[in-house]
Design an enzyme around this catalytic site. Structure first.
Site, PDB file in Angstrom:
ATOM      1  N   ARG A  64      21.088  -2.949  21.192  1.00 57.66           N
ATOM      2  CA  ARG A  64      21.515  -2.558  19.851  1.00 57.66           C
ATOM      3  C   ARG A  64      20.655  -1.448  19.252  1.00 57.66           C
ATOM      4  NH1 ARG A  64      22.560  -7.884  20.577  1.00 57.66           N
ATOM      5  NH2 ARG A  64      20.528  -8.460  19.766  1.00 57.66           N
ATOM      6  N   GLU A 101      10.991 -16.606  24.746  1.00 56.53           N
ATOM      7  CA  GLU A 101      10.820 -18.012  24.422  1.00 56.53           C
ATOM      8  C   GLU A 101      10.928 -18.878  25.670  1.00 56.53           C
ATOM      9  OE1 GLU A 101      12.543 -21.274  21.229  1.00 56.53           O
ATOM     10  OE2 GLU A 101      13.272 -19.219  21.202  1.00 56.53           O
TER      11      GLU A 101
END
Length: 181
Positions: A64, A101
């Site tokens: 993005r 994560e």
């Protein structure tokens, strides 16, 4: 930068609860991009910020960051540098891995994308843990470029990324922030 413009931008960002997993409040920028008025207001915020700073390139983080970064580079009449996920660039690259994560990821840049003469703004859509932007910073620095600022539309300060980026010495500019994940 007017408060009303930032409020307008914030209102265009959709929150999708429990995506991609339970408890996550996903901040979806696609409504911001699909509205011609909102997209123009968004890009103008960055154009006005960087017009006098005179960067020589905008580096956008996959994927993005490409959307915002390429339009910003066009408006500033400077080059755009893609920082891609591993294996997507066809020429000689340098790469940088970072922790996610759950696991790790790697981004790459062409070895001839920037050099010591370049002053670069590094841009993405959102700052969460900061890993992607920090990896992009390290790549640009390895090639000798001066990264004058990191930028993003959204900051999620509770995830600590913006603090990590600033602690690494990179000034950071974000337009809006959202509490929670």
């Amino acid at each position: 930068m007017s408060t009303s413009d930032l409020d307008f931008i914030r209102q265009q960002i959709r929150t999708v609860p429990d995506w991609p997993s339970a408890g996550v409040q996903f901040r979806d920028i696609t409504p911001l991009l699909s509205s011609p008025k909102a997209f123009r207001v968004l890009i103008d915020q960055f154009v006005h910020r960087y017009f006098d700073a005179r960067p020589t390139a905008i580096a956008g983080l996959d994927a993005r960051g490409f959307i915002i970064g390429s339009v910003l580079a066009y408006e500033l009449n400077i080059g755009f540098v893609p920082i891609r996920k591993k294996g997507k660039l066809p020429f000689t690259t340098v790469q940088e891995s970072y922790e996610l994560e759950y696991g790790s990821a790697t981004v790459e840049i062409h070895t001839d994308a920037v050099g010591p003469q370049d002053r670069v703004v590094l841009i993405d859509d959102l700052i969460a843990t900061g890993g992607t932007m920090l990896a992009g910073l390290r790549l640009l620095q390895r090639l000798g470029a001066e990264v004058i600022e990191g930028a993003a539309i959204v900051d999620l300060p509770e995830l600590g990324g913006s603090d990590r980026i600033r602690a690494a010495g990179l000034p950071l500019h974000t337009l809006v922030s959202f509490e929670g994940h």
